[in-house]
Structures are given as structure tokens and as C-alpha cells.
Design a protein around this motif. Structure first.
Motif, PDB file in Angstrom:
ATOM      1  N   GLU A 110      -6.046  13.363   4.456  1.00 42.45           N
ATOM      2  CA  GLU A 110      -5.803  14.466   5.402  1.00 42.45           C
ATOM      3  C   GLU A 110      -5.470  13.941   6.791  1.00 42.45           C
ATOM      4  OE1 GLU A 110      -9.366  16.779   4.964  1.00 42.45           O
ATOM      5  OE2 GLU A 110      -8.596  17.808   3.172  1.00 42.45           O
ATOM      6  N   GLU A 111      -5.973  12.757   7.138  1.00 39.24           N
ATOM      7  CA  GLU A 111      -5.704  12.135   8.430  1.00 39.24           C
ATOM      8  C   GLU A 111      -4.477  11.216   8.378  1.00 39.24           C
ATOM      9  OE1 GLU A 111      -9.389  10.129   9.310  1.00 39.24           O
ATOM     10  OE2 GLU A 111     -10.462  12.017   9.616  1.00 39.24           O
ATOM     11  N   SER A 112      -3.794  11.190   7.240  1.00 41.88           N
ATOM     12  CA  SER A 112      -2.617  10.338   7.013  1.00 41.88           C
ATOM     13  C   SER A 112      -2.894   8.867   7.290  1.00 41.88           C
ATOM     14  CB  SER A 112      -1.422  10.823   7.849  1.00 41.88           C
ATOM     15  OG  SER A 112      -1.041  12.104   7.434  1.00 41.88           O
ATOM     16  N   LYS A 113      -4.063   8.406   6.910  1.00 37.96           N
ATOM     17  CA  LYS A 113      -4.410   6.994   7.034  1.00 37.96           C
ATOM     18  C   LYS A 113      -3.875   6.253   5.815  1.00 37.96           C
ATOM     19  CE  LYS A 113      -6.850   7.847  10.686  1.00 37.96           C
ATOM     20  NZ  LYS A 113      -6.479   7.432  12.005  1.00 37.96           N
ATOM     21  N   ASN A 154       1.476  14.618  -6.419  1.00 37.94           N
ATOM     22  CA  ASN A 154       2.798  14.834  -5.823  1.00 37.94           C
ATOM     23  C   ASN A 154       3.355  13.576  -5.187  1.00 37.94           C
ATOM     24  OD1 ASN A 154       2.861  17.680  -6.406  1.00 37.94           O
ATOM     25  ND2 ASN A 154       1.278  17.879  -4.836  1.00 37.94           N
ATOM     26  N   ARG A 155       2.897  12.415  -5.668  1.00 29.57           N
ATOM     27  CA  ARG A 155       3.359  11.146  -5.107  1.00 29.57           C
ATOM     28  C   ARG A 155       3.760  10.189  -6.226  1.00 29.57           C
ATOM     29  NH1 ARG A 155      -1.227  11.912  -1.486  1.00 29.57           N
ATOM     30  NH2 ARG A 155      -0.424  12.159   0.624  1.00 29.57           N
ATOM     31  N   ARG A 156       4.747   9.365  -5.904  1.00 23.18           N
ATOM     32  CA  ARG A 156       5.115   8.285  -6.816  1.00 23.18           C
ATOM     33  C   ARG A 156       4.064   7.182  -6.678  1.00 23.18           C
ATOM     34  NH1 ARG A 156       9.338   5.549  -5.278  1.00 23.18           N
ATOM     35  NH2 ARG A 156       8.952   6.125  -3.134  1.00 23.18           N
ATOM     36  N   PHE A 157       3.764   6.489  -7.764  1.00 19.52           N
ATOM     37  CA  PHE A 157       2.762   5.425  -7.742  1.00 19.52           C
ATOM     38  C   PHE A 157       3.037   4.450  -8.871  1.00 19.52           C
ATOM     39  CE2 PHE A 157       1.222   8.219 -10.980  1.00 19.52           C
ATOM     40  CZ  PHE A 157       0.598   7.389 -11.895  1.00 19.52           C
ATOM     41  N   THR A 158       2.351   3.315  -8.812  1.00 20.24           N
ATOM     42  CA  THR A 158       2.343   2.374  -9.919  1.00 20.24           C
ATOM     43  C   THR A 158       0.908   1.926 -10.165  1.00 20.24           C
ATOM     44  OG1 THR A 158       3.487   0.488 -10.914  1.00 20.24           O
ATOM     45  CG2 THR A 158       2.746   0.228  -8.612  1.00 20.24           C
ATOM     46  N   THR A 159       0.672   1.325 -11.302  1.00 23.82           N
ATOM     47  CA  THR A 159      -0.643   0.819 -11.685  1.00 23.82           C
ATOM     48  C   THR A 159      -0.471  -0.174 -12.817  1.00 23.82           C
ATOM     49  OG1 THR A 159      -2.861   1.414 -12.482  1.00 23.82           O
ATOM     50  CG2 THR A 159      -1.028   2.732 -13.301  1.00 23.82           C
ATOM     51  N   HIS A 164       1.982   7.392   3.214  1.00 23.75           N
ATOM     52  CA  HIS A 164       0.893   6.488   3.609  1.00 23.75           C
ATOM     53  C   HIS A 164       0.100   5.958   2.410  1.00 23.75           C
ATOM     54  CE1 HIS A 164      -0.871  10.549   3.568  1.00 23.75           C
ATOM     55  NE2 HIS A 164      -1.969   9.941   3.162  1.00 23.75           N
ATOM     56  N   VAL A 165       0.605   6.197   1.203  1.00 28.18           N
ATOM     57  CA  VAL A 165      -0.053   5.724  -0.017  1.00 28.18           C
ATOM     58  C   VAL A 165       0.762   4.563  -0.604  1.00 28.18           C
ATOM     59  CG1 VAL A 165      -0.805   6.348  -2.340  1.00 28.18           C
ATOM     60  CG2 VAL A 165      -1.058   7.979  -0.462  1.00 28.18           C
ATOM     61  N   LEU A 166       0.099   3.414  -0.755  1.00 34.81           N
ATOM     62  CA  LEU A 166       0.710   2.212  -1.299  1.00 34.81           C
ATOM     63  C   LEU A 166      -0.035   1.831  -2.571  1.00 34.81           C
ATOM     64  CD1 LEU A 166       0.792   2.047   1.957  1.00 34.81           C
ATOM     65  CD2 LEU A 166       1.485  -0.277   1.573  1.00 34.81           C
ATOM     66  N   THR A 167       0.697   1.606  -3.653  1.00 30.28           N
ATOM     67  CA  THR A 167       0.080   1.199  -4.911  1.00 30.28           C
ATOM     68  C   THR A 167       0.829  -0.016  -5.455  1.00 30.28           C
ATOM     69  OG1 THR A 167       1.439   2.806  -6.125  1.00 30.28           O
ATOM     70  CG2 THR A 167      -0.809   3.491  -5.513  1.00 30.28           C
ATOM     71  N   TYR A 214       3.337  -2.041   6.704  1.00 33.29           N
ATOM     72  CA  TYR A 214       2.832  -0.710   7.039  1.00 33.29           C
ATOM     73  C   TYR A 214       1.987  -0.741   8.306  1.00 33.29           C
ATOM     74  CZ  TYR A 214       0.784   3.873   6.709  1.00 33.29           C
ATOM     75  OH  TYR A 214       0.397   5.163   7.000  1.00 33.29           O
ATOM     76  N   LEU A 215       1.130  -1.740   8.423  1.00 32.10           N
ATOM     77  CA  LEU A 215       0.227  -1.837   9.581  1.00 32.10           C
ATOM     78  C   LEU A 215       0.863  -2.521  10.790  1.00 32.10           C
ATOM     79  CD1 LEU A 215      -3.083  -2.846   7.744  1.00 32.10           C
ATOM     80  CD2 LEU A 215      -2.501  -0.591   8.710  1.00 32.10           C
ATOM     81  N   GLY A 216       2.068  -3.058  10.629  1.00 35.19           N
ATOM     82  CA  GLY A 216       2.718  -3.755  11.741  1.00 35.19           C
ATOM     83  C   GLY A 216       2.011  -5.044  12.116  1.00 35.19           C
ATOM     84  N   ILE A 217       1.500  -5.750  11.116  1.00 33.44           N
ATOM     85  CA  ILE A 217       0.755  -6.990  11.358  1.00 33.44           C
ATOM     86  C   ILE A 217       1.648  -8.041  12.010  1.00 33.44           C
ATOM     87  CG2 ILE A 217      -0.447  -8.920  10.230  1.00 33.44           C
ATOM     88  CD1 ILE A 217      -2.093  -6.350  10.249  1.00 33.44           C
ATOM     89  N   TYR A 218       2.876  -8.162  11.523  1.00 33.02           N
ATOM     90  CA  TYR A 218       3.806  -9.142  12.073  1.00 33.02           C
ATOM     91  C   TYR A 218       4.865  -8.435  12.910  1.00 33.02           C
ATOM     92  CZ  TYR A 218       1.679 -12.524   9.002  1.00 33.02           C
ATOM     93  OH  TYR A 218       0.780 -13.350   8.381  1.00 33.02           O
TER      94      TYR A 218
END
Length: 189
Positions: free
Chosen positions: A91-94, A114-119, A150-153, A169-173
Motif C-alpha cells: 500500500e505504501e509502494s515500497k 494483477n502482477r507479472r512474476f516469476t518463481t 515495485h514488486v521484483l521476483t 531499483y534502489l539506486g545503489i549505483y
């Protein structure tokens, strides 16, 4: 400084998240905290023992969380406090990042409807385990890493790719050359 929370449970696949957490903490300068269902020590798939920094009611009270990282591990039941935490962060789009069998928790929380994902968890494996499939298979994508908002799988064998997707995603580099150098160092044989 934002916090990245990592869910740990018995037999979690610690090797799948080590690179990501190392760089998030040391390059991204973010706090990394582990959360568990209790304060009891947990033994990972590799046999190492971890003690959670937080339990879920403590994690729910934090206001500077940037994301949740969920490693793989066995297919298992899910407690309501994990579901509530996932829904709050959604809900907070984290960032919600899960690898291997870790997306099972996102699936049970309803986030993959309602999201694409892998596993890494196949329909055949679910059938062998005689458990309810936590995944909406119509949204499954047969790729190493899938980002949908905001969902990574990721599949378990893609832990390096998954780490770099999290870094992006986090802008680490901030510098693309620095990121390319690290990737080259890791992938060169």
C-alpha cells in the motif's frame, strides 16, 4: 537512512540474498534488518544460525522502510503478521523483492493477482507437495527476473541478476561504470 527488511524463517536460502544485502548495506549505506516470526534463532538452508533483529509488530512500527527482501526456502504456511506486513508495504509502494520460492508469500498476500512474476516453484512441485498453489499461474513469466512496478521476483538460480535488479531499483549505483565493473568482477571467469 532507509531500512531494508529481510524476512528470515527456518531453512531460508541465505545464499540467494547475500550479495544483495552486502551491497545494499556497504555501497547503498542502508540499514539492513532481519525480521522473523519470533525472537528465536533460525537455522538457514546452509546450516548457519541467524537471530532476527525484529519481530513483525516491531517492524510494523518503523516509518523509514524502503523495502522488504524475501529469500527462498521451503513451501510452507504463512502467518497473518507476514501477510499484514506485505500488504502494508504494498500500500505504501515500497519495494517487495522475493526470490526462488519466496514469491509464495506475495502470492498468499494477494499481491500477484494483477502482477507479472516469476518463481522457481513449479506446478509439478506444488502437486508433489500436496499443498494449495499460492501462485496465480496466469501471471507467471518464465524469466530469470521479473519486475512489475515495485514488486521484483526472481528464480533462485538468478540471484546475481536479482541483486542487480534491486540495486537499480534502489539506486545503489549512481555511476553506471561502477555498476558495470562490479558485474564484470562477479561474472568474469
Amino acid at each position: 537512512m532507509g531500512k531494508i527488511i529481510c524476512f528470515i524463517s527456518d531453512e531460508f536460502a541465505d545464499f540467494e540474498i547475500t550479495l544483495a544485502l552486502h551491497k545494499i548495506r556497504n555501497v547503498g549505506k542502508k540499514d539492513v534488518l532481519t525480521v522473523g516470526y519470533s525472537e528465536e534463532a533460525i537455522v538457514s538452508e546452509s546450516g548457519l544460525t541467524y537471530k532476527p533483529d525484529l519481530v513483525f509488530h516491531e517492524a510494523m512500527a518503523l516509518n523509514d522502510i524502503e523495502g522488504l527482501l524475501i529469500p527462498g526456502g521451503p513451501i510452507r504456511n504463512q502467518k497473518q503478521e507476514l501477510t499484514d506486513f506485505i500488504i502494508k508495504l504494498d500500500e505504501e509502494s515500497k519495494m517487495l523483492a522475493a526470490i526462488c520460492n519466496g514469491p509464495q508469500y506475495l502470492g498468499r498476500a494477494g499481491l500477484l493477482q494483477n502482477r507479472r512474476f516469476t518463481t522457481s516453484c513449479s506446478v509439478e512441485r506444488i502437486t508433489q507437495l500436496h499443498v494449495e498453489d499460492p501462485f496465480p499461474r496466469d501471471n507467471y513469466v518464465d524469466k530469470r527476473v521479473v519486475q512489475d512496478g515495485h514488486v521484483l521476483t526472481a528464480k533462485g538460480r538468478a540471484f546475481v541478476d536479482f541483486s542487480f535488479e534491486i540495486f537499480d531499483y534502489l539506486g545503489i549505483y549512481a555511476d553506471e561504470n561502477e555498476k558495470r565493473e562490479l558485474f564484470r568482477d562477479i561474472m568474469d571467469r
